[in-house]
Design an enzyme around this catalytic site. Structure first.
Site, PDB file in Angstrom:
ATOM      1  NE  ARG A 164      -3.832  -2.352   0.701  1.00 25.70           N
ATOM      2  CZ  ARG A 164      -3.695  -3.612   0.305  1.00 25.70           C
ATOM      3  NH1 ARG A 164      -2.678  -3.960  -0.487  1.00 25.70           N
ATOM      4  NH2 ARG A 164      -4.574  -4.514   0.675  1.00 25.70           N
ATOM      5  CB  SER A 235      -8.647  -0.742   4.534  1.00 25.66           C
ATOM      6  OG  SER A 235      -9.166  -1.870   3.904  1.00 25.66           O
ATOM      7  CD  GLU A 331      -5.239   1.515   2.950  1.00 26.61           C
ATOM      8  OE1 GLU A 331      -4.991   0.439   3.503  1.00 26.61           O
ATOM      9  OE2 GLU A 331      -6.059   1.643   2.038  1.00 26.61           O
TER      10      GLU A 331
HETATM   11  P1  NAP Z   1     -10.222 -10.782   5.164  1.00 26.73           P
HETATM   12  O1  NAP Z   1     -10.387 -11.724   4.046  1.00 26.73           O
HETATM   13  O2  NAP Z   1     -11.207 -10.802   6.296  1.00 26.73           O
HETATM   14  O3  NAP Z   1      -8.760 -10.891   5.781  1.00 26.73           O
HETATM   15  C1  NAP Z   1      -8.294 -10.015   6.793  1.00 26.73           C
HETATM   16  C2  NAP Z   1      -6.879  -9.574   6.441  1.00 26.73           C
HETATM   17  O4  NAP Z   1      -6.047 -10.705   6.383  1.00 26.73           O
HETATM   18  C3  NAP Z   1      -6.866  -8.925   5.078  1.00 26.73           C
HETATM   19  O5  NAP Z   1      -6.699  -7.552   5.258  1.00 26.73           O
HETATM   20  C4  NAP Z   1      -5.746  -9.604   4.317  1.00 26.73           C
HETATM   21  O6  NAP Z   1      -4.615  -8.785   4.087  1.00 26.73           O
HETATM   22  C5  NAP Z   1      -5.276 -10.730   5.197  1.00 26.73           C
HETATM   23  N1  NAP Z   1      -5.437 -12.006   4.471  1.00 26.73           N
HETATM   24  C6  NAP Z   1      -6.556 -12.761   4.371  1.00 26.73           C
HETATM   25  N2  NAP Z   1      -6.318 -13.871   3.664  1.00 26.73           N
HETATM   26  C7  NAP Z   1      -5.020 -13.812   3.294  1.00 26.73           C
HETATM   27  C8  NAP Z   1      -4.167 -14.675   2.543  1.00 26.73           C
HETATM   28  N3  NAP Z   1      -4.620 -15.831   2.021  1.00 26.73           N
HETATM   29  N4  NAP Z   1      -2.881 -14.323   2.353  1.00 26.73           N
HETATM   30  C9  NAP Z   1      -2.420 -13.179   2.856  1.00 26.73           C
HETATM   31  N5  NAP Z   1      -3.170 -12.310   3.574  1.00 26.73           N
HETATM   32  C10 NAP Z   1      -4.453 -12.629   3.804  1.00 26.73           C
HETATM   33  O7  NAP Z   1     -10.138  -9.300   4.568  1.00 26.73           O
HETATM   34  P2  NAP Z   1     -11.266  -8.263   4.156  1.00 26.73           P
HETATM   35  O8  NAP Z   1     -11.251  -7.158   5.115  1.00 26.73           O
HETATM   36  O9  NAP Z   1     -12.566  -8.927   3.826  1.00 26.73           O
HETATM   37  O10 NAP Z   1     -10.656  -7.719   2.824  1.00 26.73           O
HETATM   38  C11 NAP Z   1     -10.496  -8.553   1.712  1.00 26.73           C
HETATM   39  C12 NAP Z   1      -9.501  -7.954   0.766  1.00 26.73           C
HETATM   40  O11 NAP Z   1      -9.935  -6.716   0.236  1.00 26.73           O
HETATM   41  C13 NAP Z   1      -8.174  -7.686   1.446  1.00 26.73           C
HETATM   42  O12 NAP Z   1      -7.146  -8.002   0.548  1.00 26.73           O
HETATM   43  C14 NAP Z   1      -8.222  -6.201   1.722  1.00 26.73           C
HETATM   44  O13 NAP Z   1      -6.939  -5.601   1.779  1.00 26.73           O
HETATM   45  C15 NAP Z   1      -8.994  -5.706   0.543  1.00 26.73           C
HETATM   46  N6  NAP Z   1      -9.645  -4.438   0.840  1.00 26.73           N
HETATM   47  C16 NAP Z   1      -8.961  -3.297   0.634  1.00 26.73           C
HETATM   48  C17 NAP Z   1      -9.551  -2.096   0.925  1.00 26.73           C
HETATM   49  C18 NAP Z   1      -8.796  -0.820   0.743  1.00 26.73           C
HETATM   50  O14 NAP Z   1      -9.373   0.241   0.908  1.00 26.73           O
HETATM   51  N7  NAP Z   1      -7.516  -0.856   0.457  1.00 26.73           N
HETATM   52  C19 NAP Z   1     -10.827  -2.030   1.431  1.00 26.73           C
HETATM   53  C20 NAP Z   1     -11.473  -3.208   1.661  1.00 26.73           C
HETATM   54  C21 NAP Z   1     -10.881  -4.415   1.363  1.00 26.73           C
HETATM   55  P3  NAP Z   1      -4.460  -7.809   2.828  1.00 26.73           P
HETATM   56  O15 NAP Z   1      -5.246  -6.595   3.176  1.00 26.73           O
HETATM   57  O16 NAP Z   1      -2.989  -7.530   2.798  1.00 26.73           O
HETATM   58  O17 NAP Z   1      -4.952  -8.502   1.618  1.00 26.73           O
END
Ligand code: NAP
Length: 335
Positions: A164, A235, A331
């Protein structure tokens, strides 16, 4: 050059913060940039570049020039055996481009579906979701360097992409992103590693790029607030990266903490889980709260100001620090 005065940015930021910019200009082409930057320098004005407004926290009054980047255009530059090289204007809407790439069978961006914001902003924070990051598909980035007054092409390496983060965030406001050339796969190579995707797509052999895009869109719609209805910037905190020894300590106390290997001796822990586990998921203080389906997202329920948002964020940061001895980082970009 058409500069407007006292322009409301409320409809131009997804947190829906009431914000007025003293000066405002819309940028439609790369050729306009030198004159705008020259004007800013001659008049000693502050300035910042606004894309889709989906990762930004604006003040009530911005005493400077807001430059709205609306440089458009999508064109195929070339192809080789493995890739298509597609050049896209920074002012294009990110998810429109992802949809276009999937329809045209240019592969690699499916997991980044429905992320709000502009194409230009995607490289600034190296957007990521469901195991993909935009850097995986970037060939080069065309920019205007406001310090040296030059147009430059930044190679993938020059962009210094990290989790990020990128050179564009390191030196915020120095570079105006003009276009990005994406390097998109000719052959489908779907990333189905995240658990929410695995739950829906049980047989990878039966899945294609369009189905994966639709799957991601549905997951996001179910879990994340629609910014058209409730103001938010996705996020709000980075997932902290910690040492193995510290992770081992935490696991003794919190055996359910989700963690993922980041590098040799570093592990990423879920910031959303840290917040939820101390009972702050769906917690609300006046106009601001954490979203009830995803604690990592801060929402503006009514007419919150920048100060209220940051006070609430600091409250969460303090609680997390007290309980786990981890400091969360914000962020979005704070103006
Ligand atoms: P989630 O699936 O509940 O998982 C929680 C966190 O664990 C995530 O933030 C993700 O990191 C990490 N994670 C889960 N599975 C993983 C794997 N197999 N390998 C490595 N890291 C893992 O997450 P969530 O909140 O529903 O979000 C899903 C995805 O959408 C995530 O990648 C999240 O970053 C992305 N997202 C981004 C934004 C934004 O504004 N940037 C907003 C909403 C969701 P990572 O975040 O590093 O992937």
């Amino acid at each position: 050059m058409q500069i407007e005065e006292n322009v409301s940015l409320k409809s131009l930021n997804t947190l829906h913060l009431n914000s007025v910019s003293k000066y405002y200009i819309v940028l439609k082409s790369r050729q306009e940039i030198p004159d705008v930057i020259d004007y800013v320098k001659k008049n000693k004005l502050n300035f910042f570049v606004l894309g889709g407004g989906s990762n930004i926290i604006l003040p009530e009054f911005y005493d400077g020039l807001t430059i709205k980047n609306e440089i458009k255009g999508v064109s195929k530059l070339k192809e080789d055996d493995s890739f298509y090289y597609i050049k896209v204007g920074a002012g294009e809407i990110w998810d429109d481009f992802v949809g276009y790439s999937v329809i045209n069978k240019y592969y690699g961006l499916e997991n980044l579906s429905l992320i709000p914001g502009s194409v230009g902003a995607s490289v600034i924070q190296n957007i990521g979701a469901y195991g993909s990051e935009v850097k995986d598909c970037v060939d080069c980035v065309e920019i205007y360097d406001t310090k040296n007054n030059t147009y430059e092409i930044f190679s993938f390496k020059d962009c210094k992409f990290r989790y990020r983060n990128s050179i564009f965030k390191d030196e915020l406001n120095r570079y105006v992103v003009i276009s990005i050339t994406f390097k998109l796969l000719k052959k489908e190579n779907l990333n189905l590693s995240y658990k929410d995707i695995k739950k829906v797509i049980t047989d990878p052999k039966l899945c294609n790029s369009m189905e994966l895009r639709n799957c991601v869109i549905n997951i996001r719609k179910n879990k994340l607030p629609d910014f058209n209805i409730i103001g938010n910037v996705g996020s709000f905190f980075h997932n902290p990266i910690i040492d193995k020894s510290f992770l081992d300590e935490l696991l003794l106390k919190y055996p359910n903490i989700p963690f993922f290997k980041d590098s040799e001796d570093k592990f990423k822990v879920s910031a959303g889980w840290l917040i939820e586990n101390i009972g702050l998921k769906g917690y609300r203080k006046n106009n601001v709260g954490t979203y009830d389906k995803q604690a990592l997202v801060l929402v503006n329920y009514a007419d919150a100001t920048k100060t209220e948002i940051l006070d609430f964020a600091n409250y969460i940061i303090d609680k997390v620090k007290t309980v786990y001895n981890i400091r969360l980082n914000i962020e979005p970009i704070i103006i």
